[in-house]
Design a protein around this motif. Structure first.
Motif, mmCIF file in Angstrom:
data_model
loop_
_atom_site.group_PDB
_atom_site.id
_atom_site.type_symbol
_atom_site.label_atom_id
_atom_site.label_comp_id
_atom_site.label_asym_id
_atom_site.label_seq_id
_atom_site.Cartn_x
_atom_site.Cartn_y
_atom_site.Cartn_z
ATOM 1 N N ASN A 1 -2.912 4.008 -3.380
ATOM 2 C CA ASN A 1 -2.947 3.071 -4.501
ATOM 3 C C ASN A 1 -3.929 1.925 -4.204
ATOM 4 N N PRO A 2 -4.215 1.098 -5.190
ATOM 5 C CA PRO A 2 -5.207 0.032 -5.000
ATOM 6 C C PRO A 2 -4.854 -0.898 -3.838
ATOM 7 N N ALA A 3 -3.566 -1.191 -3.688
ATOM 8 C CA ALA A 3 -3.186 -2.101 -2.608
ATOM 9 C C ALA A 3 -3.561 -1.512 -1.249
ATOM 10 N N PHE A 4 -3.322 -0.215 -1.114
ATOM 11 C CA PHE A 4 -3.674 0.434 0.147
ATOM 12 C C PHE A 4 -5.186 0.353 0.396
ATOM 13 N N ARG A 5 -5.936 0.598 -0.703
ATOM 14 C CA ARG A 5 -7.396 0.564 -0.558
ATOM 15 C C ARG A 5 -7.865 -0.823 -0.147
ATOM 16 N N ARG A 6 -7.196 -1.837 -0.696
ATOM 17 C CA ARG A 6 -7.573 -3.206 -0.303
ATOM 18 C C ARG A 6 -7.231 -3.447 1.161
ATOM 19 N N LEU A 7 -6.053 -2.975 1.557
ATOM 20 C CA LEU A 7 -5.626 -3.201 2.943
ATOM 21 C C LEU A 7 -6.588 -2.574 3.933
ATOM 22 N N LEU B 1 -10.275 10.674 -3.516
ATOM 23 C CA LEU B 1 -9.768 11.268 -2.271
ATOM 24 C C LEU B 1 -9.697 12.791 -2.343
ATOM 25 N N ASP B 2 -9.705 13.314 -3.598
ATOM 26 C CA ASP B 2 -9.702 14.772 -3.711
ATOM 27 C C ASP B 2 -11.024 15.362 -3.249
ATOM 28 N N VAL B 3 -12.063 14.552 -3.376
ATOM 29 C CA VAL B 3 -13.388 15.035 -2.999
ATOM 30 C C VAL B 3 -13.685 14.684 -1.542
ATOM 31 N N GLN B 4 -13.430 13.427 -1.203
ATOM 32 C CA GLN B 4 -13.727 12.961 0.155
ATOM 33 C C GLN B 4 -12.605 13.378 1.100
ATOM 34 N N ASP B 5 -12.992 13.976 2.202
ATOM 35 C CA ASP B 5 -11.996 14.371 3.188
ATOM 36 C C ASP B 5 -11.867 13.232 4.205
ATOM 37 N N LEU B 6 -10.845 12.403 4.027
ATOM 38 C CA LEU B 6 -10.693 11.241 4.907
ATOM 39 C C LEU B 6 -9.407 11.381 5.710
ATOM 40 N N ARG B 7 -9.468 10.948 6.968
ATOM 41 C CA ARG B 7 -8.292 10.988 7.831
ATOM 42 C C ARG B 7 -7.721 9.590 7.946
ATOM 43 N N PHE B 8 -6.425 9.515 7.863
ATOM 44 C CA PHE B 8 -5.775 8.210 7.956
ATOM 45 C C PHE B 8 -6.096 7.554 9.298
ATOM 46 N N GLY C 1 0.839 -1.197 0.000
ATOM 47 C CA GLY C 1 0.000 0.000 0.000
ATOM 48 C C GLY C 1 0.867 1.236 0.000
ATOM 49 N N ILE C 2 0.596 2.134 -0.962
ATOM 50 C CA ILE C 2 1.382 3.377 -1.033
ATOM 51 C C ILE C 2 0.396 4.522 -0.931
ATOM 52 N N PHE C 3 0.699 5.479 -0.081
ATOM 53 C CA PHE C 3 -0.269 6.557 0.118
ATOM 54 C C PHE C 3 0.446 7.837 0.522
ATOM 55 N N GLU C 4 -0.322 8.939 0.400
ATOM 56 C CA GLU C 4 0.225 10.243 0.791
ATOM 57 C C GLU C 4 -0.742 10.926 1.731
ATOM 58 N N ASN D 1 -9.692 -1.504 3.270
ATOM 59 C CA ASN D 1 -11.097 -1.646 2.902
ATOM 60 C C ASN D 1 -11.700 -0.345 2.379
ATOM 61 N N LEU D 2 -10.944 0.354 1.505
ATOM 62 C CA LEU D 2 -11.506 1.564 0.897
ATOM 63 C C LEU D 2 -12.050 1.210 -0.476
ATOM 64 N N ASP D 3 -13.086 1.870 -0.868
ATOM 65 C CA ASP D 3 -13.635 1.670 -2.205
ATOM 66 C C ASP D 3 -12.588 2.094 -3.236
ATOM 67 N N GLN D 4 -12.359 1.251 -4.247
ATOM 68 C CA GLN D 4 -11.343 1.590 -5.252
ATOM 69 C C GLN D 4 -11.716 2.839 -6.037
#
Lengths: 529, 141
Positions: A267-273, A282-289, A253-256, A275-278
């Motif tokens: 990236n997709p791997a991160f989303r799988r890890l 993320l530019d629209v949704q304000d999500l906190r790690f 999983g690679i993320f910023e 459980n994020l919708d592929q």
């Protein structure tokens, strides 16, 4: 006027022509002024010279007229002089008398000093008989100056105009035209195709030639630069696609994150890890790690603060789901630029599981499934730590050694011996509670830790029941029946215990006491109250 | 004797190593005793009409001596003197001296007129005339 100004601004030739003409005009005016001044003074000088000559001509006659006081002759001389245009006024003066005079005496001649000459007697050298005064005619001087100046001026003006025209023509021919030609050529030039400027013939070695050379050099440089740039861009696009493909397809999983912990990309791997919708943008949704990590939220927030404030890269292992199928994710975070964090997340569940299994193996006795010596020591250390922080805590420690196990082993073989040990293990396990700990130290030696049980009666009740069960013969085959017994020693681990070894030692010595007492019994260490 | 003297003098002059004087003379009856060279110039050049003593001045030119006389008097040659008078004829204000050919004729005229002034070679002055000025000739002719 404005159009003229615009033309001047846009045409170098016109501007240089105008400047040249202006300079020529100024020079002309200056030269003309100088010429008039010079010619006036020269003309004045010449007039005086001519007056002197006139005086020379009439001097002898004036001598005679004065010598004889002959007014008629003097008047005749005066009239003769006045017939010259340059003579303004004549007077012949004898002592205080005026012998003859002529010409207007008005102010016209005021500026001119009269030319005066003493007239000597024609016969006696030292005797002055009269004097004559000639005043030049100012108008005539002016006219003459004007004529001379006009001529000089016209010649000068013509000369300057000619010089101006020549300068303009030379500038046009030598500078403006070649520059215009080069400029036109430059406008229609296609440098990408390697086209270059031609040096105008005749300008090869001069400044224009050098300018064209410089421009060509610049074109060369630019073309090379553009080519390099293009190659670099293509290379970068390929690289970018490559990296994108890696990022998209990698199982890591690679993320910023922003410095506030907001998800910027994943990236997709991160989303799988996590459980994020592929398809989630993320530019629209304000999500906190920190929202993804469940119970680990506090640790993650602390880590983010550390990272943002001190820039220390950090590695953290997060346990995402508890229960039957725990998942472990290892996250490595780095600060990237000033306000960005880059992270890599790997699923380390299998590793964790393997580690756990290995750890379990290390403290487990393979034969009986009980804990081994190492497991026991670990558990005892744990208890010792608890005692140090909670003085009210205590537990009972039972050391157990099978009697006559060696004979059974020798008689029936190792396989039966092993089964005996497994049987005992089962007995012990069945007797104690879940929280208690049963371990085999090796051979036929067992240790049981009774969590929170220190009262003699309670321990004795357990041990009595054990002895009763262990004494029952064990039947393996229809013709094999093994009878065993055990000797047990009990010690207590509480706040008074110096070390786990000490408590173990005590249990051991209590067990030896039981053996001395005839076996198949238990003894308490004297430290028990 | 007189002729001899004149001849002798002439010979001397011709030889060019002696100088003769010219004597300006008036009749003995004239009240004029002496005259300055400037007054003489003024009289002979037509400037003064009268002598210092008051008589009307009557200057006489003696042709044979005229060149020598004017050379001695105003240092001019005859051409200059003639040109001078030529200019004055125009205005008529002054007239040139009376012209005489012979010294005797001149002497008679002098004797007749008390205002007359003439000149002679200094060596040939008769007794009945008075020398009022003796002009020395500065140059050989």
């Amino acid at each position: 006027m404005i159009r003229l100004a615009r033309l001047l601004r846009r045409r170098l030739a016109l501007r240089s022509a105008a400047l040249t003409l202006l300079a020529v005009a100024l020079l002309g005016i200056a030269s003309l002024t100088g010429a008039i001044l010079v010619s006036e003074s020269r003309e004045r000088g010449r007039q005086y010279e001519r007056l002197e000559e006139l005086l020379n001509t009439v001097e002898r006659t004036v001598q005679i007229a004065c010598f004889l006081d002959d007014k008629v002759l003097a008047a005749e001389v005066a009239n003769g002089l006045l017939s010259n245009r340059i003579v303004g006024h004549v007077s012949v003066i004898q002592g205080s008398d005026v012998l003859a005079q002529g010409g207007p005496t008005d102010d016209r001649h005021a500026g001119n000093r009269p030319l005066e000459r003493a007239i000597m007697s024609p016969f006696v050298a030292a005797e002055q008989v009269c004097s004559i005064e000639l005043t030049p005619d100012e108008q005539e001087i002016s006219r003459s100056v004007m004529r001379a100046s006009l001529f000089t001026g016209i010649v000068l003006t013509l000369q300057l105009i000619a010089i101006g025209i020549v300068v303009v023509l030379v500038v046009l021919r030598l500078i403006i035209l070649p520059i215009t030609r080069v400029s036109l050529r430059l406008e229609s030039l296609a440098p990408e195709s390697g086209e270059k400027l031609n040096t105008p013939p005749g300008n090869r070695d001069d400044e224009l030639g050098r300018l064209v050379g410089s421009v060509n050099g610049m074109i060369d440089h630019l073309v090379t630069s553009i080519h390099d740039e293009r190659t670099l861009r293509l290379q970068r696009e390929v690289d970018e696609r490559r990296f994108r493909s890696i990022v998209e397809n990698v199982e890591t999983g690679i993320f910023e994150l922003s410095s506030e912990g907001r998800m910027l990309s994943a990236n997709p791997a991160f989303r799988r890890l996590f459980n994020l919708d592929q398809a989630l943008d993320l530019d629209v949704q304000d999500l906190r790690f920190a929202e993804f990590v469940g119970e680990e939220k506090e640790r993650v927030n602390t880590m983010l603060v550390q990272l943002v404030n001190y820039g220390r890269p950090c590695n953290i292992e997060l346990k995402l789901e508890t229960g039957e199928y725990p998942r472990w994710v290892s996250v490595l975070l780095n600060r990237f630029e000033d306000d960005r964090l880059q992270g890599v997340a790997n699923d380390v569940t299998e590793r964790q599981m393997a580690a756990h299994a290995a750890e379990h193996m290390a403290i487990t006795d393979l034969l009986t499934g009980l804990g081994n010596r190492r497991g026991l020591m670990k558990r005892l250390d744990q208890s010792m730590r608890i005692v140090q922080s909670d003085p009210g805590y205590s537990c009972g420690l039972v050391m157990l050694d099978l009697d006559k196990f060696k004979q059974a082993n020798d008689t029936y073989g190792h396989a039966i011996g092993d089964r005996v040990l497994q049987h005992v293990a089962k007995l012990l396990t069945d007797l104690v509670r879940q929280a208690d700990y049963v371990s085999r130290l090796g051979g036929d030696e067992f240790v049981v830790l009774l969590e929170g049980t220190t009262r003699r009666e309670a321990i004795a009740r357990i041990l009595d029941r054990f002895l009763q069960r262990v004494n029952e013969p064990i039947r393996f085959d229809p013709d094999i029946e093994v009878s065993i017994s055990a000797s047990l020693g009990v010690a207590i681990l509480d706040v008074n215990a110096q070390s786990a070894e000490e408590v173990l030692q005590r249990a051991d010595s209590a067990m030896y006491e039981a053996k001395h007492a005839g076996r198949n019994c238990y003894r308490f260490h004297p430290s028990l109250g | 004797m007189k002729i001899l003297s004149v001849a002798f003098l002439s010979c001397l002059l011709l030889a060019g190593f002696a100088r003769a004087d010219i004597a300006v003379v008036v009749t003995v009856d004239s009240p004029l005793r002496t005259v300055s060279q400037n007054d003489l110039i003024n009289v002979f050049m037509g400037r003064y009409r009268r002598l210092p003593t008051g008589e009307t001045a009557l200057p006489v030119d003696l042709s044979p001596l005229k060149a020598r006389f004017y050379r001695a008097l105003v240092d001019k040659d005859l051409a200059e003197i003639n040109s001078y008078w030529a200019r004055l004829i125009f205005s008529g204000q002054a007239s040139p001296p009376l012209q005489m050919q012979e010294s005797d004729e001149m002497l008679q005229y002098i004797r007749r007129n008390p205002g007359a002034l003439g000149y002679l070679d200094a060596a040939a002055v008769p007794d009945d005339v008075r020398i009022v000025l003796q002009l020395s000739e500065r140059q050989a002719p």
